[in-house]
Design a protein around this motif. Structure first.
Motif, mmCIF file in Angstrom:
data_model
loop_
_atom_site.group_PDB
_atom_site.id
_atom_site.type_symbol
_atom_site.label_atom_id
_atom_site.label_comp_id
_atom_site.label_asym_id
_atom_site.label_seq_id
_atom_site.Cartn_x
_atom_site.Cartn_y
_atom_site.Cartn_z
ATOM 1 N N ILE A 86 -53.491 71.388 -33.661
ATOM 2 C CA ILE A 86 -52.967 70.806 -34.903
ATOM 3 C C ILE A 86 -53.988 69.857 -35.522
ATOM 4 O O ILE A 86 -54.161 69.825 -36.738
ATOM 5 N N LEU A 87 -54.671 69.090 -34.698
ATOM 6 C CA LEU A 87 -55.648 68.141 -35.211
ATOM 7 C C LEU A 87 -56.957 68.804 -35.637
ATOM 8 O O LEU A 87 -57.627 68.321 -36.548
ATOM 9 N N MET A 88 -57.336 69.898 -34.994
ATOM 10 C CA MET A 88 -58.616 70.543 -35.298
ATOM 11 C C MET A 88 -58.535 71.557 -36.428
ATOM 12 O O MET A 88 -59.487 71.690 -37.200
ATOM 13 N N LEU A 89 -57.448 72.278 -36.534
ATOM 14 C CA LEU A 89 -57.373 73.412 -37.464
ATOM 15 C C LEU A 89 -57.567 73.035 -38.935
ATOM 16 O O LEU A 89 -58.263 73.758 -39.644
ATOM 17 N N PRO A 90 -57.019 71.951 -39.429
ATOM 18 C CA PRO A 90 -57.238 71.650 -40.844
ATOM 19 C C PRO A 90 -58.680 71.261 -41.187
ATOM 20 O O PRO A 90 -59.130 71.477 -42.306
ATOM 21 N N TYR A 91 -59.408 70.690 -40.241
ATOM 22 C CA TYR A 91 -60.721 70.142 -40.540
ATOM 23 C C TYR A 91 -61.871 71.050 -40.114
ATOM 24 O O TYR A 91 -62.858 71.169 -40.847
ATOM 25 N N ILE A 92 -61.762 71.631 -38.945
ATOM 26 C CA ILE A 92 -62.839 72.492 -38.428
ATOM 27 C C ILE A 92 -62.221 73.767 -37.849
ATOM 28 O O ILE A 92 -62.200 73.963 -36.631
ATOM 29 N N PRO A 93 -61.713 74.660 -38.701
ATOM 30 C CA PRO A 93 -60.967 75.818 -38.185
ATOM 31 C C PRO A 93 -61.813 76.791 -37.374
ATOM 32 O O PRO A 93 -61.357 77.288 -36.343
#
Length: 114
Positions: A86-93
């Motif tokens: 959840i924390l990684m997907l929006p910023y560095i998918p």
């Protein structure tokens, strides 16, 4: 299996499984691949792979902590793996998906090494 290795393997499987399940959603698939349409075959592949990895994450938990505590620890690792994606997907998918592929490989190696 030592507790530290079991924790690493369980977290790796949980993270990879949650990433696989997130790729079944068209929005997240588009974030990673840039393709608007998610083919049905690919959706089923990611769904089966994700659930398989999540179920496989319980194996090191039960080996290290036993059945009663292992299931509770497994739920904790599922939560941690989901939170990380959840924390990684929006910023560095793309990095998140590459890390999940590596985590899946590391988890499999941990199961076979010990």
């Amino acid at each position: 299996m030592p507790v530290s290795l079991a924790a690493l393997a369980a977290f790796a499987f949980a993270y990879a499984g949650m990433t696989g399940l997130s790729l079944t959603m068209p929005r997240h698939h588009e974030q990673v691949t840039g393709q608007r349409v998610l083919p049905s075959g690919r959706r089923h592949f990611f769904k089966i792979l994700g659930w398989l990895l999540l179920i496989l994450a319980i194996v090191p938990c039960i080996q290290a902590w036993g059945a009663a505590v292992g299931v509770v620890v497994w739920f904790g690792f599922l939560t941690a793996g989901g939170l990380l994606i959840i924390l990684m997907l929006p910023y560095i998918p793309r990095l998140a998906v590459c890390a999940a592929a590596g985590a899946g490989i590391i988890g499999v190696l941990m199961l076979f090494i010990t």
